[in-house]
Design an enzyme around this catalytic site. Structure first.
Site, mmCIF file in Angstrom:
data_model
loop_
_atom_site.group_PDB
_atom_site.id
_atom_site.type_symbol
_atom_site.label_atom_id
_atom_site.label_comp_id
_atom_site.label_asym_id
_atom_site.label_seq_id
_atom_site.Cartn_x
_atom_site.Cartn_y
_atom_site.Cartn_z
ATOM 1 N N GLY A 1 29.549 48.767 25.319
ATOM 2 C CA GLY A 1 30.246 49.640 24.369
ATOM 3 C C GLY A 1 29.969 51.119 24.629
ATOM 4 N N LYS B 1 45.167 50.768 37.339
ATOM 5 C CA LYS B 1 45.269 51.841 36.339
ATOM 6 C C LYS B 1 46.008 53.085 36.814
ATOM 7 C CE LYS B 1 41.775 50.801 32.994
ATOM 8 N NZ LYS B 1 40.663 51.296 32.220
ATOM 9 N N GLY C 1 48.148 48.112 39.858
ATOM 10 C CA GLY C 1 48.198 47.847 38.416
ATOM 11 C C GLY C 1 48.858 49.021 37.720
ATOM 12 N N GLY D 1 31.377 42.771 32.900
ATOM 13 C CA GLY D 1 32.318 42.683 31.785
ATOM 14 C C GLY D 1 33.734 42.735 32.306
ATOM 15 N N HIS D 2 34.440 41.649 32.147
ATOM 16 C CA HIS D 2 35.851 41.619 32.537
ATOM 17 C C HIS D 2 36.693 41.545 31.274
ATOM 18 C CE1 HIS D 2 34.760 40.592 36.592
ATOM 19 N NE2 HIS D 2 34.257 39.442 36.249
ATOM 20 N N ASP E 1 33.809 48.130 36.901
ATOM 21 C CA ASP E 1 34.822 48.369 35.863
ATOM 22 C C ASP E 1 36.161 48.828 36.438
ATOM 23 O OD1 ASP E 1 32.831 47.842 33.898
ATOM 24 O OD2 ASP E 1 32.097 49.870 34.189
ATOM 25 N N LYS F 1 38.744 44.231 37.652
ATOM 26 C CA LYS F 1 38.738 43.007 38.464
ATOM 27 C C LYS F 1 39.305 41.820 37.713
ATOM 28 C CE LYS F 1 34.393 43.586 39.140
ATOM 29 N NZ LYS F 1 33.699 44.852 39.279
ATOM 30 N N GLN G 1 30.029 44.040 38.857
ATOM 31 C CA GLN G 1 29.673 45.430 39.169
ATOM 32 C C GLN G 1 30.548 45.977 40.313
ATOM 33 O OE1 GLN G 1 26.731 43.092 38.962
ATOM 34 N NE2 GLN G 1 27.192 43.382 36.834
ATOM 35 N N ASN H 1 25.580 41.237 32.690
ATOM 36 C CA ASN H 1 25.724 42.706 32.718
ATOM 37 C C ASN H 1 27.160 43.079 33.070
ATOM 38 O OD1 ASN H 1 25.324 41.609 35.261
ATOM 39 N ND2 ASN H 1 24.206 43.335 36.076
HETATM 40 P P1 IMP Z 1 21.636 46.425 35.127
HETATM 41 O O1 IMP Z 1 22.643 45.723 35.973
HETATM 42 O O2 IMP Z 1 21.706 46.021 33.677
HETATM 43 O O3 IMP Z 1 20.236 46.336 35.666
HETATM 44 O O4 IMP Z 1 21.984 47.996 35.138
HETATM 45 C C1 IMP Z 1 21.847 48.784 36.311
HETATM 46 C C2 IMP Z 1 22.982 49.779 36.440
HETATM 47 O O5 IMP Z 1 24.206 49.086 36.717
HETATM 48 C C3 IMP Z 1 23.265 50.612 35.183
HETATM 49 O O6 IMP Z 1 23.685 51.897 35.592
HETATM 50 C C4 IMP Z 1 24.420 49.876 34.522
HETATM 51 O O7 IMP Z 1 25.173 50.719 33.687
HETATM 52 C C5 IMP Z 1 25.189 49.449 35.747
HETATM 53 N N1 IMP Z 1 26.029 48.263 35.521
HETATM 54 C C6 IMP Z 1 25.634 46.989 35.415
HETATM 55 N N2 IMP Z 1 26.674 46.170 35.259
HETATM 56 C C7 IMP Z 1 27.781 46.942 35.281
HETATM 57 C C8 IMP Z 1 29.179 46.658 35.212
HETATM 58 O O8 IMP Z 1 29.648 45.526 35.111
HETATM 59 N N3 IMP Z 1 29.989 47.746 35.289
HETATM 60 C C9 IMP Z 1 29.525 48.991 35.455
HETATM 61 N N4 IMP Z 1 28.243 49.299 35.521
HETATM 62 C C10 IMP Z 1 27.365 48.283 35.448
#
Ligand code: IMP
Length: 427
Positions: A301, A330, A412, A40-41, A13, A16, A223, A38
């Site tokens: 969320g 940021k 940024g 999110g951009h 987060d 990117k 991630q 998983n």
């Molecule tokens: P998973 O990737 O859903 O298995 O989650 C494993 C860990 O990675 C958890 O702590 C999630 O909150 C974190 N996580 C997964 N994807 C992201 C992301 O894009 N940004 C921040 N944390 C993430």
């Protein structure tokens, strides 16, 4: 052969999407190499805001071919709804390429993610619940379903049977859930095959040929470094390798092809889900960072945990990724603080420690050692060059650069596409 890797230097987060999009116009291919929906951009183009989870952000740049590499896990229902959403807003998605070797997140993988988290109770990881971990587990256990399997019904049925054999025992006997029917899963997966077909390609060949032709290829990590299965804060990590090496295995390009590795670094720190976070704040400063920075997960969320900048982590990211540059995001969020604490080292059981400890116990005991840097109150969102920044903001950036071990090549100063200061060109 310009092959760039762009990845999160902290816990994800870091912003990117904005960085990828900034480069998008000059990039021929944008490749995701790990993770799934998983991620999110948020990408802001003009007055339009797009939230992408699975698709590479290059999908918004007309000249760019977006690629989902073999290392990604794909939930077809999410893919289609993301494509539909973009198509409805007039975005052409026809150039997308998906590796036939990418693994599919099946409905039972999502179920297993949710039930295991529930079963873990207070020891849970805080996953996104999207089936990511169980899909990678199936891949490693060699019972995964790949995109190419959707085109051979008999093979698909055998593979789903193999995958569900143990899972149904577990679901019914351990978790007290209903068994999942093989036929139902096969039918659902086959239902995706036709729409997916035009996108499926030998992406390894495509990308290597592109590099041979001197095309610009951008590998976009999901991630972040500290969520890496090998180099992150295990077990509070995701199940793939967002670090730079993951680009090689997750896209099928050799390390000799990578020319630049850019770490996206937020001017403070955030984390979603459980796990250690030495500079986390539980006071009004943390609340203010969350409010001003809009620190709420794009995917789940959930409110993000917030804290001050941690230079120990940034140094570690430089090392494990071989970073050549940072993109600091940021910075504008920090406007208004009289003094800004920056973590320069940890105190662990009475000792001062300069580098990230490999021991999980030590990291859980790490207390931040802060240095106070003078803040600024001027609005920096209109700054176009480094010289436009107030002196104290310049000094903050320079201090972070010195502590983190790689040049800060872009900054940024706001969410918009043009609210970026470029110091060194990435291409
Ligand atoms: P998973 O990737 O859903 O298995 O989650 C494993 C860990 O990675 C958890 O702590 C999630 O909150 C974190 N996580 C997964 N994807 C992201 C992301 O894009 N940004 C921040 N944390 C993430």
């Amino acid at each position: 052969m310009p092959a760039l890797v762009l990845l999160g230097a902290q816990w994800g987060d870091e912003g990117k999407g904005k960085a990828t999009d900034l480069l998008g116009g000059s990039v021929d291919y944008v490749v995701r190499y790990q993770g799934g929906n998983n991620a999110g951009h948020t990408v802001v183009v003009g007055d339009q805001k797009y939230a992408l989870h699975l698709l590479p952000s290059g999908i918004l740049s007309p000249g760019c071919t977006p690629v989902i590499g073999n290392g990604v896990v794909v939930d077809p229902s999410v893919l289609f709804s993301e494509l539909n959403g973009l198509n409805e807003r007039g975005v052409d998605t026809s150039k997308l390429l998906i590796s036939g070797n990418a693994h599919i997140i099946t409905p039972y993988n999502v179920t297993v993610d949710k039930v295991t988290e529930r079963f873990l109770g207070k020891r849970k990881i805080g996953t996104t619940g999207r089936g990511i971990g169980p899909t990678y587990a199936d891949k490693i256990n060699r019972v995964g379903i790949r995109v190419q399997d959707l085109y051979d019904e008999s093979i698909l049925t055998q593979k789903v049977e193999a995958a569900l054999d143990v899972k149904n025992q577990m679901l019914t006997k351990l978790y007290n859930r209903r068994a999942i029917a093989v036929e139902q899963v096969v039918e659902e997966l086959l239902g995706y095959a036709e729409r997916l077909a035009p996108y499926v390609a030998d992406t390894v060949l495509v990308l290597n040929q592109a590099l041979d032709e001197d095309k610009v290829v951008l590998f976009e990590g999901g991630q972040g470094t500290l969520l890496d299965i090998d180099h992150g804060t295990y077990p509070f990590v995701t199940s793939s390798n967002p670090t730079a090496g993951g680009a090689c295995t997750g896209a099928g390009v050799g390390p000799t092809k990578i020319s630049r590795v850019i770490g996206i670094l937020k001017a403070y720190t955030t984390r979603v889900g459980a796990g250690p976070f030495p500079t986390e704040l539980f006071d009004e400063d943390g609340e203010a960072l969350r409010r001003i920075g809009g620190e709420r997960g794009v995917t789940t969320g959930r409110d993000r945990r917030c804290g001050w900048f941690d230079a120990v982590i940034a140094r570690y990211a430089t090392r494990v990724n071989g970073l050549t540059d940072f993109f600091l995001t940021k910075l504008d969020v920090l406007t208004g603080w009289e003094q800004i604490p920056v973590c320069v080292a940890y105190e662990i059981d009475g000792r001062r420690v300069e580098e990230l400890p490999y021991s999980q116990t030590d990291f859980h005991h790490a207390k931040p050692v802060y240095e106070m840097l003078p803040g600024w109150s001027e609005d920096i969102s209109k700054a176009k060059s480094f010289a436009d920044l107030p002196k104290n903001a310049q000094a903050y950036v320079k201090a972070l650069e010195e502590m983190s071990g790689a040049p800060i090549s872009a900054i940024g100063v706001g969410p918009g596409r043009d609210e970026t200061i470029e110091i060194n060109s990435f291409l």
